[in-house]
Design an enzyme around this catalytic site. Structure first.
Site, mmCIF file in Angstrom:
data_model
loop_
_atom_site.group_PDB
_atom_site.id
_atom_site.type_symbol
_atom_site.label_atom_id
_atom_site.label_comp_id
_atom_site.label_asym_id
_atom_site.label_seq_id
_atom_site.Cartn_x
_atom_site.Cartn_y
_atom_site.Cartn_z
ATOM 1 N N ARG A 111 0.861 -1.188 0.000
ATOM 2 C CA ARG A 111 0.000 0.000 0.000
ATOM 3 C C ARG A 111 0.890 1.227 0.000
ATOM 4 O O ARG A 111 1.789 1.347 0.833
ATOM 5 C CB ARG A 111 -0.829 0.073 1.297
ATOM 6 C CG ARG A 111 -1.845 -0.969 1.469
ATOM 7 C CD ARG A 111 -2.912 -0.561 2.456
ATOM 8 N NE ARG A 111 -2.425 -0.118 3.758
ATOM 9 C CZ ARG A 111 -3.227 0.320 4.725
ATOM 10 N NH1 ARG A 111 -4.523 0.392 4.527
ATOM 11 N NH2 ARG A 111 -2.732 0.673 5.879
ATOM 12 N N THR A 115 -1.259 7.483 -0.316
ATOM 13 C CA THR A 115 -2.554 7.386 -1.021
ATOM 14 C C THR A 115 -3.351 6.162 -0.565
ATOM 15 O O THR A 115 -4.554 6.078 -0.814
ATOM 16 C CB THR A 115 -2.331 7.241 -2.538
ATOM 17 O OG1 THR A 115 -1.630 6.002 -2.756
ATOM 18 C CG2 THR A 115 -1.496 8.388 -3.087
ATOM 19 N N ASP A 207 0.420 -3.284 12.720
ATOM 20 C CA ASP A 207 0.867 -3.722 11.390
ATOM 21 C C ASP A 207 1.184 -5.221 11.449
ATOM 22 O O ASP A 207 2.156 -5.646 12.084
ATOM 23 C CB ASP A 207 2.113 -2.920 10.981
ATOM 24 C CG ASP A 207 2.503 -3.201 9.536
ATOM 25 O OD1 ASP A 207 2.547 -2.238 8.749
ATOM 26 O OD2 ASP A 207 2.771 -4.375 9.199
ATOM 27 N N ASP A 210 4.734 -6.339 10.241
ATOM 28 C CA ASP A 210 5.795 -6.012 11.203
ATOM 29 C C ASP A 210 5.747 -6.936 12.417
ATOM 30 O O ASP A 210 6.787 -7.366 12.922
ATOM 31 C CB ASP A 210 5.663 -4.550 11.664
ATOM 32 C CG ASP A 210 6.097 -3.575 10.585
ATOM 33 O OD1 ASP A 210 6.843 -3.989 9.670
ATOM 34 O OD2 ASP A 210 5.680 -2.400 10.644
HETATM 35 C C1 PRP Z 1 -1.088 -4.758 4.765
HETATM 36 C C2 PRP Z 1 -1.910 -6.031 4.901
HETATM 37 C C3 PRP Z 1 -2.712 -6.030 3.636
HETATM 38 C C4 PRP Z 1 -2.952 -4.552 3.407
HETATM 39 C C5 PRP Z 1 -4.363 -4.254 3.835
HETATM 40 O O1 PRP Z 1 -0.030 -4.948 3.936
HETATM 41 O O2 PRP Z 1 -1.148 -7.181 5.065
HETATM 42 O O3 PRP Z 1 -2.036 -6.598 2.525
HETATM 43 O O4 PRP Z 1 -2.040 -3.837 4.232
HETATM 44 O O5 PRP Z 1 -4.664 -2.952 3.556
HETATM 45 P P1 PRP Z 1 -5.749 -2.506 2.496
HETATM 46 O O6 PRP Z 1 -6.943 -3.369 2.748
HETATM 47 O O7 PRP Z 1 -6.000 -1.063 2.853
HETATM 48 O O8 PRP Z 1 -5.196 -2.657 1.129
HETATM 49 P P2 PRP Z 1 1.079 -3.831 3.669
HETATM 50 O O9 PRP Z 1 0.730 -3.034 2.444
HETATM 51 O O10 PRP Z 1 1.324 -3.043 4.929
HETATM 52 O O11 PRP Z 1 2.322 -4.686 3.272
HETATM 53 P P3 PRP Z 1 3.123 -5.801 4.139
HETATM 54 O O12 PRP Z 1 2.264 -7.025 4.203
HETATM 55 O O13 PRP Z 1 4.349 -6.006 3.313
HETATM 56 O O14 PRP Z 1 3.424 -5.245 5.502
HETATM 57 N N1 URA Z 2 -2.408 -3.407 7.433
HETATM 58 C C1 URA Z 2 -2.058 -3.809 8.669
HETATM 59 O O1 URA Z 2 -1.110 -4.583 8.835
HETATM 60 N N2 URA Z 2 -2.761 -3.326 9.711
HETATM 61 C C2 URA Z 2 -3.792 -2.491 9.560
HETATM 62 O O2 URA Z 2 -4.420 -2.098 10.572
HETATM 63 C C3 URA Z 2 -4.145 -2.076 8.256
HETATM 64 C C4 URA Z 2 -3.440 -2.566 7.211
#
Ligand code: PRP
Ligand code: URA
Length: 216
Positions: A111, A115, A207, A210
């Protein structure tokens, strides 16, 4: 009644065992190891319900010590797991304990932090995925952008039978995916209150990537 009941393709779990595990998962003091184990355990419990319908089966003859009987079994090589990277990786073992031979495809989405728009940066899928039951997994369904785009991209690559599983969902994201993909059943263990201004789920768990991988 929550307003998700308007969607026939959304399943929210109401089970004390899942709720108990989600409580520990949310806790900021929960260690990385315990967090990883809980994501897997919750995924296994969800998979039980998720695979109640729509799984390709066949009848097999089994010789018991007493007689031969017919028994319904899941067809070999009929399920593919597709985690949305990174956090979706944490759910794969939770399904593999039930179906160790399930193949795994990977879709990388991130993400944009300003944005909140999702962007696909990686995709590698098993040959023949078009005719399989595809389980797309990601612990967090926030705005729904990542899940929507991942499912759209899988459909463009020919996938016809898709189910989606998330551990925590925000109403905004669940509605978005439910409307965009009425043919996809969405399983969410726990429906949370809302998103904050940065697109994080409240109360949520922070997160997920993380916390699974110790990156912060
Ligand atoms: C997080 C999560 C989803 C996304 C959800 O991933 O694991 O993939 O955000 O958010 P959305 O519904 O608003 O699209 P992130 O983009 O933080 O990447 P990561 O898994 O690498 O931490
Ligand atoms: N992705 C995450 O990991 N946590 C949230 O709360 C939203 C998006």
């Amino acid at each position: 009644m929550n307003n998700m009941e308007q969607f026939e393709n959304v399943v929210i779990f109401h089970h004390p065992l899942i709720s108990h595990k989600v409580a520990i998962l949310r806790d900021e003091k929960t260690s990385m190891k315990e967090f990883r184990e809980l994501i897997e355990e919750i995924t296994t419990l969800m998979t039980f319900e998720c695979l109640k319908e729509g799984v390709p089966t066949e009848t097999r003859l089994v010789k018991t010590p007493l007689e031969v009987c017919e028994q319904e079994v899941v067809k070999d090589n009929s399920i593919v797991i597709v985690p949305i990277l990174r956090a979706g990786l944490g759910m794969v073992n939770g399904i593999h304990v039930l179906f160790p031979s399930a193949k795994v495809g990977h879709i990388g989405m991130y993400r944009n932090e300003e944005t909140l728009e999702p962007c696909e940066y990686y995709c590698k899928l098993p040959d023949g995925i078009e005719d399989k039951l595809v389980l797309v997994v990601d612990p967090m369904l926030a705005t729904g952008g990542s899940a929507c785009d991942a499912i759209t991209n899988l459909k463009k690559r020919g996938c016809k039978h898709i189910k989606f599983m998330a551990v925590i969902g925000a109403p905004e994201g669940v509605s978005k995916v439910a409307k965009a993909h009425p043919d996809v059943t969405i399983f969410v263990s726990t429906l949370d209150r809302c998103l904050n201004e940065k697109g994080y789920i409240l109360p949520g768990l922070g997160d997920a990537g993380d916390r699974l991988f110790g990156t912060k």
